[in-house]
Design a protein around this motif. Structure first.
Motif, PDB file in Angstrom:
ATOM      1  N   GLU A  10       4.323 -50.066  60.190  1.00 48.40           N
ATOM      2  CA  GLU A  10       4.206 -49.548  59.002  1.00 48.40           C
ATOM      3  C   GLU A  10       3.949 -47.904  58.837  1.00 48.40           C
ATOM      4  O   GLU A  10       4.319 -47.365  57.858  1.00 48.40           O
ATOM      5  CB  GLU A  10       2.409 -50.101  58.450  1.00 48.40           C
ATOM      6  CG  GLU A  10       2.764 -51.486  58.066  1.00 48.40           C
ATOM      7  CD  GLU A  10       2.838 -52.155  59.440  1.00 48.40           C
ATOM      8  OE1 GLU A  10       2.575 -51.835  60.382  1.00 48.40           O
ATOM      9  OE2 GLU A  10       2.964 -53.541  59.312  1.00 48.40           O
ATOM     10  N   MET A  13       7.521 -46.658  58.672  1.00 48.77           N
ATOM     11  CA  MET A  13       8.184 -46.412  57.483  1.00 48.77           C
ATOM     12  C   MET A  13       7.739 -45.551  56.414  1.00 48.77           C
ATOM     13  O   MET A  13       8.335 -44.994  55.619  1.00 48.77           O
ATOM     14  CB  MET A  13       8.091 -48.047  56.575  1.00 48.77           C
ATOM     15  CG  MET A  13       8.898 -48.562  55.693  1.00 48.77           C
ATOM     16  SD  MET A  13      10.626 -48.615  56.555  1.00 48.77           S
ATOM     17  CE  MET A  13      11.328 -47.324  55.407  1.00 48.77           C
ATOM     18  N   GLU A  17       9.704 -42.557  54.445  1.00 48.16           N
ATOM     19  CA  GLU A  17       9.441 -42.525  53.016  1.00 48.16           C
ATOM     20  C   GLU A  17       9.063 -40.919  52.513  1.00 48.16           C
ATOM     21  O   GLU A  17       9.428 -40.453  51.743  1.00 48.16           O
ATOM     22  CB  GLU A  17       8.346 -43.693  52.205  1.00 48.16           C
ATOM     23  CG  GLU A  17       9.024 -45.017  52.512  1.00 48.16           C
ATOM     24  CD  GLU A  17       8.103 -45.967  52.403  1.00 48.16           C
ATOM     25  OE1 GLU A  17       6.957 -45.631  52.040  1.00 48.16           O
ATOM     26  OE2 GLU A  17       8.486 -47.337  52.283  1.00 48.16           O
ATOM     27  N   TRP A  43      13.716 -42.374  63.990  1.00 51.22           N
ATOM     28  CA  TRP A  43      13.458 -43.402  62.970  1.00 51.22           C
ATOM     29  C   TRP A  43      14.166 -42.898  61.785  1.00 51.22           C
ATOM     30  O   TRP A  43      14.901 -43.922  60.955  1.00 51.22           O
ATOM     31  CB  TRP A  43      12.036 -43.365  62.544  1.00 51.22           C
ATOM     32  CG  TRP A  43      10.716 -43.411  63.773  1.00 51.22           C
ATOM     33  CD1 TRP A  43      11.013 -44.313  64.836  1.00 51.22           C
ATOM     34  CD2 TRP A  43       9.484 -43.129  63.750  1.00 51.22           C
ATOM     35  NE1 TRP A  43      10.066 -44.166  65.762  1.00 51.22           N
ATOM     36  CE2 TRP A  43       9.000 -43.699  64.983  1.00 51.22           C
ATOM     37  CE3 TRP A  43       8.764 -42.380  63.049  1.00 51.22           C
ATOM     38  CZ2 TRP A  43       7.660 -43.443  65.444  1.00 51.22           C
ATOM     39  CZ3 TRP A  43       7.462 -42.211  63.251  1.00 51.22           C
ATOM     40  CH2 TRP A  43       6.921 -42.868  64.487  1.00 51.22           C
ATOM     41  N   TYR A  47      17.179 -45.453  59.975  1.00 49.01           N
ATOM     42  CA  TYR A  47      17.070 -45.964  58.720  1.00 49.01           C
ATOM     43  C   TYR A  47      18.333 -45.528  57.932  1.00 49.01           C
ATOM     44  O   TYR A  47      19.024 -46.420  57.190  1.00 49.01           O
ATOM     45  CB  TYR A  47      16.021 -45.168  57.914  1.00 49.01           C
ATOM     46  CG  TYR A  47      16.006 -45.010  56.565  1.00 49.01           C
ATOM     47  CD1 TYR A  47      15.288 -46.290  55.752  1.00 49.01           C
ATOM     48  CD2 TYR A  47      16.551 -44.328  55.638  1.00 49.01           C
ATOM     49  CE1 TYR A  47      15.322 -46.512  54.321  1.00 49.01           C
ATOM     50  CE2 TYR A  47      16.891 -44.434  54.305  1.00 49.01           C
ATOM     51  CZ  TYR A  47      15.958 -45.379  53.630  1.00 49.01           C
ATOM     52  OH  TYR A  47      15.982 -45.676  52.267  1.00 49.01           O
ATOM     53  N   ILE A  52      16.774 -51.097  60.486  1.00 49.68           N
ATOM     54  CA  ILE A  52      15.437 -51.162  60.143  1.00 49.68           C
ATOM     55  C   ILE A  52      14.833 -52.005  60.922  1.00 49.68           C
ATOM     56  O   ILE A  52      13.540 -51.707  61.280  1.00 49.68           O
ATOM     57  CB  ILE A  52      15.302 -51.654  58.630  1.00 49.68           C
ATOM     58  CG1 ILE A  52      16.013 -50.712  57.607  1.00 49.68           C
ATOM     59  CG2 ILE A  52      13.835 -51.642  58.206  1.00 49.68           C
ATOM     60  CD1 ILE A  52      15.616 -49.196  57.492  1.00 49.68           C
ATOM     61  N   LEU A  55      12.643 -50.488  63.773  1.00 53.60           N
ATOM     62  CA  LEU A  55      11.206 -50.008  63.591  1.00 53.60           C
ATOM     63  C   LEU A  55      10.130 -51.061  64.035  1.00 53.60           C
ATOM     64  O   LEU A  55       8.882 -50.525  64.572  1.00 53.60           O
ATOM     65  CB  LEU A  55      10.877 -49.555  62.306  1.00 53.60           C
ATOM     66  CG  LEU A  55      12.097 -48.689  61.584  1.00 53.60           C
ATOM     67  CD1 LEU A  55      11.649 -48.703  60.025  1.00 53.60           C
ATOM     68  CD2 LEU A  55      11.956 -47.177  62.316  1.00 53.60           C
ATOM     69  N   SER A 327       4.503 -53.004  52.354  1.00 57.81           N
ATOM     70  CA  SER A 327       5.577 -52.963  53.648  1.00 57.81           C
ATOM     71  C   SER A 327       6.600 -54.455  53.261  1.00 57.81           C
ATOM     72  O   SER A 327       7.606 -54.563  53.108  1.00 57.81           O
ATOM     73  CB  SER A 327       4.946 -53.175  55.039  1.00 57.81           C
ATOM     74  OG  SER A 327       5.952 -53.533  55.786  1.00 57.81           O
ATOM     75  N   LYS A 330       9.027 -54.018  50.288  1.00 53.62           N
ATOM     76  CA  LYS A 330      10.476 -53.136  50.460  1.00 53.62           C
ATOM     77  C   LYS A 330      11.116 -54.337  51.347  1.00 53.62           C
ATOM     78  O   LYS A 330      12.420 -54.495  51.500  1.00 53.62           O
ATOM     79  CB  LYS A 330      10.114 -51.862  51.134  1.00 53.62           C
ATOM     80  CG  LYS A 330       9.548 -50.998  50.094  1.00 53.62           C
ATOM     81  CD  LYS A 330       9.141 -49.841  50.869  1.00 53.62           C
ATOM     82  CE  LYS A 330       8.346 -48.864  50.022  1.00 53.62           C
ATOM     83  NZ  LYS A 330       7.733 -47.775  50.526  1.00 53.62           N
ATOM     84  N   SER A 331      10.355 -54.764  52.406  1.00 54.57           N
ATOM     85  CA  SER A 331      11.164 -55.817  53.511  1.00 54.57           C
ATOM     86  C   SER A 331      11.805 -57.043  52.843  1.00 54.57           C
ATOM     87  O   SER A 331      12.792 -57.357  53.239  1.00 54.57           O
ATOM     88  CB  SER A 331      10.173 -56.249  54.398  1.00 54.57           C
ATOM     89  OG  SER A 331       9.713 -55.095  55.211  1.00 54.57           O
ATOM     90  N   TYR A 335      15.370 -53.997  51.755  1.00 57.41           N
ATOM     91  CA  TYR A 335      15.783 -54.136  53.111  1.00 57.41           C
ATOM     92  C   TYR A 335      16.390 -55.498  53.332  1.00 57.41           C
ATOM     93  O   TYR A 335      17.640 -55.566  53.827  1.00 57.41           O
ATOM     94  CB  TYR A 335      14.838 -53.954  54.181  1.00 57.41           C
ATOM     95  CG  TYR A 335      13.962 -52.606  53.866  1.00 57.41           C
ATOM     96  CD1 TYR A 335      14.753 -51.578  53.527  1.00 57.41           C
ATOM     97  CD2 TYR A 335      12.756 -52.289  54.122  1.00 57.41           C
ATOM     98  CE1 TYR A 335      13.947 -50.185  53.117  1.00 57.41           C
ATOM     99  CE2 TYR A 335      11.801 -50.905  53.754  1.00 57.41           C
ATOM    100  CZ  TYR A 335      12.672 -50.116  53.532  1.00 57.41           C
ATOM    101  OH  TYR A 335      12.071 -48.997  53.428  1.00 57.41           O
TER     102      TYR A 335
END
Length: 380
Positions: A10, A13, A17, A43, A47, A52, A55, A327, A330-331, A335
Motif C-alpha cells: 500500500e 502504491m 501515485e 517502484w 509500474y 505491479i 510490489l 488498494s 485499483k487492483s 490493474y
C-alpha cells in the motif's frame, strides 16, 4: 551494507501515485518515511513496465508472477519470517533515529508493538539491548532522565517566549548546553521560532490537528459509529483525478464519495456533506492532510457533531481500512484489466460501478461472507 527495509504494498502504491501527481520526491519520502530515493525509482520502473505484482513480493525473494513465495522447509520459512521482523526493527531504528545511544522509551515502545509476534529476548538482541536493561527501563519508565528534564526546561523557555526566539537566543538563556544541541532539541520537538516561518504551498489553511482517537481499533458495535476517510489518486485518465471517500468501519461500506480534478478543501467538504444523520459521538478519522486540518473542514465537522481523529504522520496503517479499500479498487479494476490510460469519463464510470459492486455484491469473510449492505440490513 545496511539492512534493507520492507515496505507494505500500500505504501509503495501510494508513493507511485504521488509521483504521478507530480509530488516532489523529497516530499513523498518524508510523508511515507521512505529511506532511499532509489527504491522509489525502482517502484516507478515496475509500474511503467506493468509489473505491479512485484510490489507485493518480499524483498530478497524473487518469484514467478502468479505464484507465491516457496520454501524448501519449515525452517527456511521461519528464517525468512525472522529476517522480515529484523528488517522491520532495523527500519524503525533508522526512522526513529536510534543510534549508538538507544533511547529507552523507544525500546519500550518497540517491544510493546512486537512482543506478540516475537520473543522479547530476540527483539532486545536485534536492538543491541540487554533484557535486564529493558526491564529496568520499563520499571523506571515514569521517571524522567537528566536529558528529558533538560529538554523539558528548553521547551518551557520556548513556550515562555511564545516561540519568538531561535535556538541561539534560547541557548543564551540556557547556559551549559551548546547551540547545536539546543537546535537539535528544538527541531525534534517542533519548538523552532515561528515568527519567520518558511513559506509552503498548501491546499488548505492549517487550523487543527486532532489526536489519534481511533488508535487502530477498527471495530464498531453499530453503523456510523466510526468512519474513516482519505483521498486517493486516479492517474488513469486524460488528466489526474482524485477520489475522496468515507468508509463505515462497522461493515466496510462506502457511505460517501466524490471524484474531482482538484484536491482542495471544497473537494473533501463535498464528500462530508453527503453523510446522512449521524449518531452522537460519531468519530471521523483521517490523515493530517492540509484539507482535513483546514479551518473550513474543522468547522463543518463540528457543525455536524462529529469527533475528529487523525493518524500519526507517515503512518498509513493508522487509517488502514480506507487505504485497503482504495488498494482493492485499483487492483480489482484498473490493474486487473491492465487499464493504465483511458478517458476521464471511463475512469469515473469504473470507479462508480466498482463502489456499487463493493457495497452491494462483493462479499467479505469478516462479514460472514456477506456484502456490506447485506450485513447492515440483517443486523438491523
Amino acid at each position: 551494507m545496511g539492512t534493507r527495509v520492507s515496505y507494505p504494498a500500500e505504501v509503495k502504491m501510494k508513493a507511485i501515485e504521488m509521483r504521478l501527481a507530480k509530488v516532489p520526491v523529497k516530499e513523498v519520502m518524508d510523508q511515507l518515511n521512505i529511506r532511499n530515493k532509489t527504491q522509489l525509482k525502482t517502484w516507478m520502473r515496475w509500474y511503467r513496465n506493468g509489473e505491479i505484482h512485484r510490489l507485493h513480493q518480499p524483498i530478497g525473494k524473487q518469484y514467478t508472477f502468479g505464484k507465491g513465495p516457496e520454501y524448501d522447509s519449515e525452517t527456511a520459512k521461519l528464517q525468512l519470517e525472522n529476517r522480515y521482523l529484523k528488517q522491520q526493527i532495523e527500519g524503525l531504528k533508522k526512522v526513529r533515529r536510534i543510534g549508538k545511544e538507544v533511547a529507552p522509551k523507544v525500546v519500550i515502545q518497540l517491544v510493546k508493538e512486537l512482543k506478540d509476534i516475537m520473543p522479547i529476548g530476540e527483539i532486545c538482541r536485534h536492538l543491541g539491548v540487554g533484557r535486564s536493561s529493558y526491564y529496568r527501563w520499563r520499571k523506571n519508565a515514569d521517571q524522567l532522565t537528566q536529558k528529558e528534564i533538560r529538554d523539558q526546561q528548553i521547551g518551557d523557555l520556548c513556550k515562555q517566549h511564545r516561540f519568538r526566539y531561535g535556538y541561539r537566543k534560547i541557548a543564551t538563556l540556557y547556559p551549559g548546553v551548546c547551540e547545536k544541541t539546543v537546535q537539535r532539541i528544538m527541531q525534534i520537538n517542533g519548538w523552532q521560532c515561528k515568527v519567520k516561518v518558511k513559506k509552503r504551498k498548501r491546499t488548505g489553511q492549517p487550523a487543527y490537528v486532532a489526536p489519534n482517537l481511533l488508535a487502530r481499533d477498527f471495530t464498531a458495535s453499530k453503523p456510523l459509529e466510526k468512519l474513516v476517510t482519505d483521498i486517493t489518486y486516479l492517474p488513469f485518465g486524460q488528466s489526474m483525478m482524485y477520489l475522496s471517500s468515507i468508509l463505515d468501519v462497522y461493515n466496510g461500506e462506502i457511505v460517501a464519495q466524490t471524484i474531482g480534478f482538484k484536491q482542495d478543501t471544497d473537494f473533501v467538504l463535498d464528500t462530508l456533506y453527503q453523510l446522512p444523520e449521524l449518531p452522537e459521538g460519531c468519530i471521523l478519522h483521517s490523515d493530517q492532510g492540509s484539507v482535513y486540518t483546514s479551518y473550513a473542514y474543522q468547522k463543518a465537522v463540528k457543525e455536524k457533531g462529529i469527533i475528529m481523529s487523525m493518524s500519526r504522520k507517515g503512518t498509513p496503517a493508522d487509517n488502514s481500512p480506507i487505504e485497503t479499500f482504495h488498494s482493492s479498487l485499483k487492483s480489482e479494476t484498473f490493474y486487473l484489466d491492465e487499464i493504465y490510460r483511458t478517458t476521464n469519463a471511463r475512469v469515473i464510470s469504473i470507479v462508480e460501478e466498482y463502489i456499487t459492486y463493493y457495497n452491494n455484491i462483493r462479499i467479505q469473510t469478516k462479514l460472514n461472507s456477506q456484502s456490506p449492505v447485506q450485513y447492515r440490513q440483517l443486523a438491523a
